[in-house]
Design an enzyme around this catalytic site. Structure first.
Site, PDB file in Angstrom:
ATOM      1  N   CYS A 443      13.219  12.071   3.426  1.00  0.00           N
ATOM      2  CA  CYS A 443      12.240  13.029   2.907  1.00  0.00           C
ATOM      3  C   CYS A 443      11.780  12.531   1.559  1.00  0.00           C
ATOM      4  CB  CYS A 443      12.811  14.445   2.829  1.00  0.00           C
ATOM      5  SG  CYS A 443      14.102  14.655   1.603  1.00  0.00           S
ATOM      6  N   HIS A 617      13.052  22.572  -3.481  1.00  0.00           N
ATOM      7  CA  HIS A 617      13.577  21.638  -4.477  1.00  0.00           C
ATOM      8  C   HIS A 617      12.434  20.773  -4.968  1.00  0.00           C
ATOM      9  CE1 HIS A 617      13.987  19.816  -0.451  1.00  0.00           C
ATOM     10  NE2 HIS A 617      13.650  18.676  -1.048  1.00  0.00           N
TER      11      HIS A 617
END
Length: 699
Positions: A443, A617
């Protein structure tokens, strides 16, 4: 594992490719003008919809007067036009000559020349190129497309060299005077040269090329051109042939007869459709999964390059393309099919628009040529693919992925179409094309979504009793190309593929509960069945690269009771992001700038994981805003609209030195189990939630 890179193109092929690209650059920006001319021709030539010879017997004199105005003199002077006209037809044929003739004789070549001049030397080159080409046109008095494509770049190049002679030597205040007069004088000289010398030369070249095509037609040999055109398309070398020869000659032919077969030699979408349908039924792996979507793009969108990787993955299928292309050309040659103007892109929609002008019968012939080309290609490609299907299934190389990379290398630049094909292929059913021992979840930051996805898959592989598979997580920027399989969210697959082109790629919608995980498990299970037990490493679905449970700060320091909250109502996504960020700031884990990084992450890829869980995040660029590792857990019983999904649990993440990864792994296991999720939702107090999550802390 040996990683092979696509062969770097070079030599004569690149030179031809660049030349073809330059030719295409002159033609393609002006396709709209060709289409306009084609429709006007379709309506107002004698056999057109409003023409004197129309089967509908129209008598629309006002239209003829508006479009015409040329009179008998214009009719007689226009090359190729009929001169023996009755007085009653003069107005209608004047309409044909008054707009159609000047457009093809002057407008279209001058547009090409101007475009070519701009490509070489911007606006100044375009102006001089247009002036010079006018001399070529008047000197030949025919539609001079080849002349425009040669004189235009030459005139612009000469202008560029002329300006270099006095660059920086002109007194201030005299620049405009010198520039205008120098360009004007040079344009005059080149126009005169074009009129007396260049024009007649191009007339001879045009006659030779036209004669060569005419000879091929008369000898019934035109279908043999497919032997050159079809392989050239796959290697991106077709533009030099199509735009350098077929398009100019086809336009001249269409001006005389109303249509040209040359427009369909390269643009026929039939061969590509036939190849893609063969892969749909008889292909394997990613090629089979992505072929149906590629067929729609190729046939209706006209993007032929999307089928090139399929041909390169199985080069012998180029023979099927050649046979299909030749069959289509033969059909048009025997039955007289052709297009009234170039079909660009080569979509069946563009082909229909260009074929209907010469008549409904012509349209049916063109459709038949497309159908026959597709059928012949399909049948031959199906035999080839069926015969090699077992070997393809057992192959250890990702030939289709390599073919996509090779196609982009042949093109010489990246392609959104081919990148989309790669992502589409990756999103299809996973098929093992080589042994898989290392799987990497990737990611943007490599610390949240990918860690949880890796935990879910690692647990599934462990429960399946499969040995020897390493499942880790990483940031896309840290991919080094050694992974056998890379799993990413769909929005990130293109980036991951560019970082690790030799790996197999799988795209998922959500990291938490994607059905693709079961496919991956089945894929590695099939491989494990044939592996020797003595060859299996001691690690079982290991989490190599992730910290051990006790590494770094203790888990209890990462998740504490004061950072677990329950809200009875709902919240917006931005409100939930702020609450998560505030909790992490209060814990001393991040600076206030981290909230902006959270928003940037959502703008790139959603952090919704599935099963009601979102784990916001920051991006990988926000490392400086992270001071330590901490998690915050907030349950919104009213739910949070997370870009169309409903999040109940919002777990804010700040990770430094991997301290948070072990607890994330355990949270991933909790939220992948429906019974555990139900218990978490039923907890009445933060203390109960903390107790349920206490197993995570103690892991």
């Amino acid at each position: 594992m040996t990683t092979t890179s696509p062969t770097k193109p070079g030599g004569a092929r690149v030179a031809v490719q660049r030349f073809g690209t330059f030719l295409s650059g002159m033609i393609m920006p002006n396709i709209a003008a060709f289409i306009a001319w084609g429709f006007i021709t379709m309506l107002f030539i004698p056999a057109g919809f409003f023409g004197a010879d129309s089967p509908f017997d129209w008598h629309w004199a006002p239209v003829a007067e508006i479009l015409g105005g040329g009179g008998d003199a214009a009719i007689i002077n226009w090359p190729g036009a009929m001169t023996a006209l009755s007085e009653g037809d003069a107005g209608n044929y004047a309409a044909y000559v008054g707009l159609v003739g000047p457009m093809i004789t002057y407008l279209l070549p001058l547009l090409i020349a101007n475009t070519a001049g701009r490509m070489v030397y911007a606006e100044r080159g375009g102006v001089v190129a247009t002036i010079a080409t006018m001399g070529v046109i008047v000197g030949t008095n025919i539609p001079m497309f080849l002349g425009a494509m040669i004189m235009g770049p030459i005139a612009a190049w000469i202008t560029k060299q002329m300006d270099r002679l006095w660059d920086g030597k002109i007194r201030p205040g005299f620049e405009m005077l010198v520039n205008n007069f120098s360009a004007g004088i040079l344009g005059m000289v080149l126009a005169i040269v074009g009129f007396f010398a260049f024009g007649p030369l191009m007339l001879g070249i045009s006659a030779v090329l036209g004669g060569a095509v005419g000879w091929l037609v008369s000898m019934q040999l035109l279908p043999l051109v497919s032997i050159i055109v079809e392989p050239a398309k796959v290697l991106f070398l077709n533009n030099a042939i199509n735009h350098g020869v077929f398009t100019p000659l086809g336009i001249e032919q269409a001006a005389e007869t109303g249509k040209s077969i040359l427009f369909l030699i390269e643009a026929n979408p039939g061969p590509g459709l036939g190849l893609l349908m063969a892969f749909t039924f008889f292909g394997v792996g990613a090629a089979k999964a992505s072929a149906p979507g590629a067929a729609i793009i190729q046939f209706f969108g006209g993007i032929h390059e999307i089928y090139f990787p399929y041909a390169l993955s199985k080069p012998i299928t180029i023979l099927a393309l050649i046979a299909g292309g030749a069959a289509g050309v033969t059909t048009n040659m025997i039955l007289g099919g052709g297009l009234g103007f170039p079909a660009a892109p080569g979509s069946i929609i563009a082909v229909t628009a260009a074929a209907i002008g010469p008549g409904v019968t012509n349209l049916l012939v063109v459709y038949l040529s497309v159908l026959i080309a597709a059928t012949v290609t399909f049948l031959l490609a199906a035999v080839i693919l069926r015969a090699s299907r077992r070997r393809d299934l057992e192959a250890e190389a990702d030939t289709f992925g390599a073919a996509i990379a090779q196609t982009e290398a042949n093109k010489g630049r990246s392609s959104s179409t081919l990148s989309g094909l790669a992502a589409s292929a990756a999103a299809g059913t996973a098929v093992a094309t080589r042994p898989i021992s290392s799987i990497v979840f990737a990611c943007d930051a490599g610390m949240g979504s990918s860690a949880m996805g890796a935990s879910v898959l690692r647990n599934k592989i462990k429960k399946a009793g499969i040995d020897g598979i390493t499942v880790t997580n990483a940031a896309i920027a840290n991919l080094d190309g050694t992974a056998d399989l890379v799993i990413t969210q769909q929005q990130l697959t293109d980036r991951a593929r560019s970082k690790s082109p030799a790996s197999m790629h799988v795209s998922v919608d959500e990291f938490m509960n994607s059905p693709k995980y079961d496919e991956v498990v089945e894929l590695v299970r099939e491989q494990a069945q044939g592996a020797s037990a003595t060859e299996a490493p001691s690690a079982v679905a290991s989490d190599a690269g992730a910290p051990a449970a006790g590494a770094g700060a203790p888990a209890s320091a990462v998740l504490t009771l004061d950072r677990i909250r329950i809200h009875a109502g709902s919240a917006t996504r931005d409100e939930a992001l702020k609450e998560a960020a505030d909790a992490l700031v209060a814990a001393g884990a991040v600076t206030p700038d981290y909230l902006r990084a959270m928003h940037d992450r959502e703008a790139s890829v959603s952090t919704f994981m599935g099963n009601g869980l979102a784990i916001p995040h920051g991006t990988n660029d926000a490392k400086d805003a992270v001071l330590g590792s901490a998690l915050s857990v907030v349950r919104y019983d009213g739910g949070v609209d997370w870009d169309g999904d409903t999040a109940t649990f919002v777990i804010g993440i700040a990770g430094k030195d991997g301290d948070h990864l072990q607890i994330l792994s355990q949270i991933a296991e909790l939220f992948s189990d429906e019974d555990d999720v139900a218990r978490l939702n039923a907890a009445a107090t933060p203390e109960e939630l903390y107790e349920l999550l206490g197993a995570v802390n103690r892991a």
